[in-house]
Design an enzyme around this catalytic site. Structure first.
Site, PDB file in Angstrom:
ATOM      1  N   LYS A  81      -4.402   6.339  14.327  1.00 51.52           N
ATOM      2  CA  LYS A  81      -4.540   5.544  13.103  1.00 51.52           C
ATOM      3  C   LYS A  81      -6.009   5.534  12.660  1.00 51.52           C
ATOM      4  O   LYS A  81      -6.794   6.338  13.113  1.00 51.52           O
ATOM      5  CB  LYS A  81      -3.996   4.142  13.338  1.00 51.52           C
ATOM      6  CG  LYS A  81      -2.510   4.125  13.620  1.00 51.52           C
ATOM      7  CD  LYS A  81      -1.758   4.577  12.393  1.00 51.52           C
ATOM      8  CE  LYS A  81      -0.300   4.794  12.693  1.00 51.52           C
ATOM      9  NZ  LYS A  81       0.414   5.321  11.531  1.00 51.52           N
ATOM     10  N   ASP A 116       1.934  -0.934  12.005  1.00 48.72           N
ATOM     11  CA  ASP A 116       0.712  -1.496  11.433  1.00 48.72           C
ATOM     12  C   ASP A 116       0.507  -2.961  11.832  1.00 48.72           C
ATOM     13  O   ASP A 116      -0.554  -3.528  11.588  1.00 48.72           O
ATOM     14  CB  ASP A 116       0.735  -1.379   9.907  1.00 48.72           C
ATOM     15  CG  ASP A 116       0.587   0.076   9.470  1.00 48.72           C
ATOM     16  OD1 ASP A 116      -0.002   0.875  10.229  1.00 48.72           O
ATOM     17  OD2 ASP A 116       1.070   0.422   8.383  1.00 48.72           O
ATOM     18  N   ARG A 124      -8.492  12.686  12.133  1.00 47.84           N
ATOM     19  CA  ARG A 124      -7.065  12.459  12.403  1.00 47.84           C
ATOM     20  C   ARG A 124      -6.265  13.766  12.326  1.00 47.84           C
ATOM     21  O   ARG A 124      -6.644  14.682  11.619  1.00 47.84           O
ATOM     22  CB  ARG A 124      -6.521  11.409  11.418  1.00 47.84           C
ATOM     23  CG  ARG A 124      -7.177  10.050  11.657  1.00 47.84           C
ATOM     24  CD  ARG A 124      -6.820   9.037  10.606  1.00 47.84           C
ATOM     25  NE  ARG A 124      -5.428   8.623  10.683  1.00 47.84           N
ATOM     26  CZ  ARG A 124      -4.874   7.721   9.865  1.00 47.84           C
ATOM     27  NH1 ARG A 124      -5.596   7.158   8.912  1.00 47.84           N
ATOM     28  NH2 ARG A 124      -3.619   7.391  10.004  1.00 47.84           N
ATOM     29  N   ARG A 149       2.917   5.950  -3.429  1.00 52.46           N
ATOM     30  CA  ARG A 149       4.056   6.770  -3.880  1.00 52.46           C
ATOM     31  C   ARG A 149       4.335   6.560  -5.362  1.00 52.46           C
ATOM     32  O   ARG A 149       4.707   7.505  -6.066  1.00 52.46           O
ATOM     33  CB  ARG A 149       5.275   6.455  -3.018  1.00 52.46           C
ATOM     34  CG  ARG A 149       5.106   7.014  -1.591  1.00 52.46           C
ATOM     35  CD  ARG A 149       6.049   6.352  -0.619  1.00 52.46           C
ATOM     36  NE  ARG A 149       6.039   6.984   0.696  1.00 52.46           N
ATOM     37  CZ  ARG A 149       5.156   6.698   1.674  1.00 52.46           C
ATOM     38  NH1 ARG A 149       4.213   5.798   1.469  1.00 52.46           N
ATOM     39  NH2 ARG A 149       5.229   7.310   2.845  1.00 52.46           N
ATOM     40  N   SER A 155       6.803   9.764  11.812  1.00 52.50           N
ATOM     41  CA  SER A 155       5.762   9.468  10.830  1.00 52.50           C
ATOM     42  C   SER A 155       6.310   9.528   9.416  1.00 52.50           C
ATOM     43  O   SER A 155       6.804  10.570   8.967  1.00 52.50           O
ATOM     44  CB  SER A 155       4.607  10.473  10.966  1.00 52.50           C
ATOM     45  OG  SER A 155       3.789  10.413   9.815  1.00 52.50           O
ATOM     46  N   ARG A 206      -7.040  -3.088   9.880  1.00 53.29           N
ATOM     47  CA  ARG A 206      -6.059  -3.969  10.546  1.00 53.29           C
ATOM     48  C   ARG A 206      -6.630  -4.601  11.810  1.00 53.29           C
ATOM     49  O   ARG A 206      -6.243  -5.712  12.187  1.00 53.29           O
ATOM     50  CB  ARG A 206      -4.771  -3.200  10.836  1.00 53.29           C
ATOM     51  CG  ARG A 206      -4.161  -2.649   9.549  1.00 53.29           C
ATOM     52  CD  ARG A 206      -2.698  -2.380   9.637  1.00 53.29           C
ATOM     53  NE  ARG A 206      -2.279  -1.545   8.524  1.00 53.29           N
ATOM     54  CZ  ARG A 206      -1.990  -1.991   7.293  1.00 53.29           C
ATOM     55  NH1 ARG A 206      -2.061  -3.281   7.027  1.00 53.29           N
ATOM     56  NH2 ARG A 206      -1.620  -1.160   6.331  1.00 53.29           N
ATOM     57  N   GLN A 232       4.513   9.363   6.841  1.00 50.78           N
ATOM     58  CA  GLN A 232       3.600  10.191   6.040  1.00 50.78           C
ATOM     59  C   GLN A 232       4.024  11.652   6.099  1.00 50.78           C
ATOM     60  O   GLN A 232       4.008  12.363   5.094  1.00 50.78           O
ATOM     61  CB  GLN A 232       2.169  10.027   6.548  1.00 50.78           C
ATOM     62  CG  GLN A 232       1.631   8.621   6.353  1.00 50.78           C
ATOM     63  CD  GLN A 232       0.254   8.436   6.958  1.00 50.78           C
ATOM     64  OE1 GLN A 232      -0.296   9.336   7.575  1.00 50.78           O
ATOM     65  NE2 GLN A 232      -0.310   7.250   6.773  1.00 50.78           N
ATOM     66  N   LYS A 243       0.834  -1.213   0.000  1.00 46.12           N
ATOM     67  CA  LYS A 243       0.000   0.000   0.000  1.00 46.12           C
ATOM     68  C   LYS A 243       0.871   1.266   0.000  1.00 46.12           C
ATOM     69  O   LYS A 243       0.657   2.177  -0.808  1.00 46.12           O
ATOM     70  CB  LYS A 243      -0.921  -0.042   1.231  1.00 46.12           C
ATOM     71  CG  LYS A 243      -1.843   1.138   1.391  1.00 46.12           C
ATOM     72  CD  LYS A 243      -2.988   0.800   2.308  1.00 46.12           C
ATOM     73  CE  LYS A 243      -2.651   0.871   3.795  1.00 46.12           C
ATOM     74  NZ  LYS A 243      -2.410   2.233   4.301  1.00 46.12           N
ATOM     75  N   SER A 244       1.847   1.327   0.878  1.00 45.95           N
ATOM     76  CA  SER A 244       2.698   2.526   0.970  1.00 45.95           C
ATOM     77  C   SER A 244       3.420   2.785  -0.352  1.00 45.95           C
ATOM     78  O   SER A 244       3.508   3.927  -0.824  1.00 45.95           O
ATOM     79  CB  SER A 244       3.763   2.338   2.053  1.00 45.95           C
ATOM     80  OG  SER A 244       3.173   2.297   3.319  1.00 45.95           O
TER      81      SER A 244
HETATM   82  C1  S3P Z   1       2.461   4.887   6.061  1.00 49.90           C
HETATM   83  C2  S3P Z   1       3.051   5.214   7.241  1.00 49.90           C
HETATM   84  C3  S3P Z   1       2.553   4.778   8.532  1.00 49.90           C
HETATM   85  C4  S3P Z   1       1.534   3.653   8.432  1.00 49.90           C
HETATM   86  C5  S3P Z   1       0.570   3.825   7.309  1.00 49.90           C
HETATM   87  C6  S3P Z   1       1.304   4.000   5.982  1.00 49.90           C
HETATM   88  C7  S3P Z   1       3.059   5.424   4.830  1.00 49.90           C
HETATM   89  O1  S3P Z   1       1.998   5.897   9.148  1.00 49.90           O
HETATM   90  O2  S3P Z   1       0.852   3.466   9.642  1.00 49.90           O
HETATM   91  O3  S3P Z   1      -0.268   2.685   7.203  1.00 49.90           O
HETATM   92  O4  S3P Z   1       2.769   4.890   3.745  1.00 49.90           O
HETATM   93  O5  S3P Z   1       3.834   6.378   4.922  1.00 49.90           O
HETATM   94  P1  S3P Z   1       2.931   6.941   9.932  1.00 49.90           P
HETATM   95  O6  S3P Z   1       4.350   6.663   9.584  1.00 49.90           O
HETATM   96  O7  S3P Z   1       2.521   8.293   9.485  1.00 49.90           O
HETATM   97  O8  S3P Z   1       2.699   6.635  11.359  1.00 49.90           O
END
Ligand code: S3P
Length: 429
Positions: free
Chosen positions: A341, A314, A126, A34, A171, A387, A173, A29-30
């Site tokens: 989350k 996660d 959030r 990107r 984080s 999750r 993100q 997913k991450s």
């Molecule tokens: C993610 C970072 C994580 C994770 C999320 C995906 C990402 O969050 O929990 O499911 O793709 O950068 P944080 O790093 O912001 O906690």
């Protein structure tokens, strides 16, 4: 032999029988988010295969289209025509996806027009000040609900200047949002991470030709764009974790998950599982992927330091299930971020454990799981969190033979793993 039934929004599992088989984890997913965003920034056509088929990544694809990129099916993947972003016709809706909104905020901050980005009730609850604050310092005009702290965000992008930024919370993100904005900024943008988080943004920027440098706990970018690319997304370790823990805790099990991404920042749960005594083998099958096999066996309690937390953030709910079944107590430190989350994951993990008869509590920022539980069936609410739903499905499978567990709000699983029940059926034949 147990059974699995999906009726409306409730998944019911009856415990009994092992998990056995071989699966490909869904696209990470991450990395999928990107890949789509970087392709939309690259001037020309990129091809991406293996994308996550979850709703979160679909939301990112739709957002990139709304911003003027072409995204169309092409053979085994999608073709993204990027390089000419323009103002969206209306607000962008990312649904449940926190990664979409935060990373997109970084891109929107660099674009000379106004972008409004919101999501579902969970996303709109959030914290967004963690991206709004640095993006404002770079020169973007970022407003939003709750005094600019929550989505929907209204971002008037434009002339940015680089900043040095240490995110107050670990984080990936936030790091990603600031680095993406840095691609549009004058001068250097530096993110310093006291505790490292997953490295996908900087790794993919480097791989696709943007001006990025990683050294001494810092990532620095300069104004640049990725070049068009061809890319195959590896499988998601955070999805694979459900099957590996499922195999570890269900008698007679052995499950293999192949094509799993193997880069830094995503393999923490494997280290923890091994410390718990799980038999996990990892065979590299390419530059960025690994084949993982886990077999049932006795587990022991584990202590996990705060420094390890971002690396398994996660996977905590499913590791908590493993800890409940392990011999002796477990302690997971530094989990404050879990409160922010898709659900308050500390709370929903505790509630799930309690529903299945396992003792656990929160001690400041730590989750303490007593261990030695004999799980019984129960009723668990996913709390809108994919999750949590999948972790307690695994918990239900490991309950006493014949016990029934109902996971309500199962629909949340569609955000990251629509094929979960199909893959579960494959492991139970
Ligand atoms: C993610 C970072 C994580 C994770 C999320 C995906 C990402 O969050 O929990 O499911 O793709 O950068 P944080 O790093 O912001 O906690």
């Amino acid at each position: 032999m147990g059974s699995v039934t999906l009726s409306g929004d409730v998944l019911t599992v009856v415990a009994g029988g092992p998990l056995r088989g071989e699966l490909r984890a869904p696209g990470d997913k991450s990395i999928s988010h990107r890949a789509l965003m970087l392709a939309a920034l690259a001037d020309g056509d990129s091809h991406i295969s293996g994308l996550s088929d979850g709703a979160d990544v679909a939301a990112t694809a739709a957002a990139m289209k709304a911003l003027g990129a072409g995204v169309a099916p092409d053979g085994e993947g999608v073709r993204v025509s990027g390089g000419r972003l323009r103002a969206p016709a209306g607000p962008i809706d990312v649904g449940n996806s926190g990664t979409s909104i935060r990373l997109l905020a970084g891109i929107a901050a660099g674009c000379p027009f106004t972008t409004v980005i919101g999501g579902d009730a969970s996303v709109n609850r959030r914290p967004m000040d963690r991206v709004a604050v640095p993006l404002r310092l770079m020169g973007a005009d970022v407003d939003g609900a709750d005094g600019g702290r929550r989505a929907p965000l209204r971002i008037a992008g434009g002339e940015l200047s680089g900043i040095r930024w240490t995110p107050p919370a670990a984080s990936a993100q936030v790091k990603g949002a600031v680095l993406l904005a840095g691609l549009f900024a004058e001068g250097e943008t530096v993110v310093r991470e006291p505790i490292p988080t997953r490295a996908h943004t900087e790794e993919m920027l480097a791989a696709f030709g943007a001006d990025v440098r990683v050294a001494g706990g810092e990532v620095a970018v300069r104004a640049s764009r990725p070049a068009p690319f061809e890319f195959d997304v590896p499988g998601d370790p955070s999805a694979a974790a459900f099957w590996l823990v499922g195999a570890a805790v269900t008698p007679g099990s052995e499950v293999t998950v192949y094509d799993v991404y193997r880069g830094a920042g995503r393999d923490g749960f494997l280290r923890v599982l091994r410390r718990m005594g799980a038999e996990v083998s990892a065979v590299p099958t390419g530059r960025d992927r690994v084949r993982l096999t886990c077999r049932h066996g006795p587990l022991r309690g584990v202590t996990v330091a705060a420094r390890e937390a971002p690396d398994l953030i996660d996977e905590i709910p499913v590791l908590a299930v493993a800890a409940a079944l392990a011999e002796g107590p477990s302690r997971f430190e530094g989990l404050g971020e879990l409160r922010h989350k898709e659900s308050d994951r500390l709370r929903s993990t505790l509630a799930g454990l309690a529903a299945l008869g396992a003792a656990a509590e929160v001690d400041q920022q730590a989750l303490v799981v007593h261990g030695g539980a004999r799980l019984r069936g129960g009723s668990v609410d996913a709390a809108g969190d994919h999750r949590i739903a999948m972790a307690f499905c695994i918990g239900g499978l490991a309950a006493s033979e014949g016990d029934e567990t109902a996971v309500g709000g199962w629909g949340a699983v569609a955000t990251s793993y629509p094929g979960f029940v199909r893959d579960l059926a494959r492991c139970r034949t």
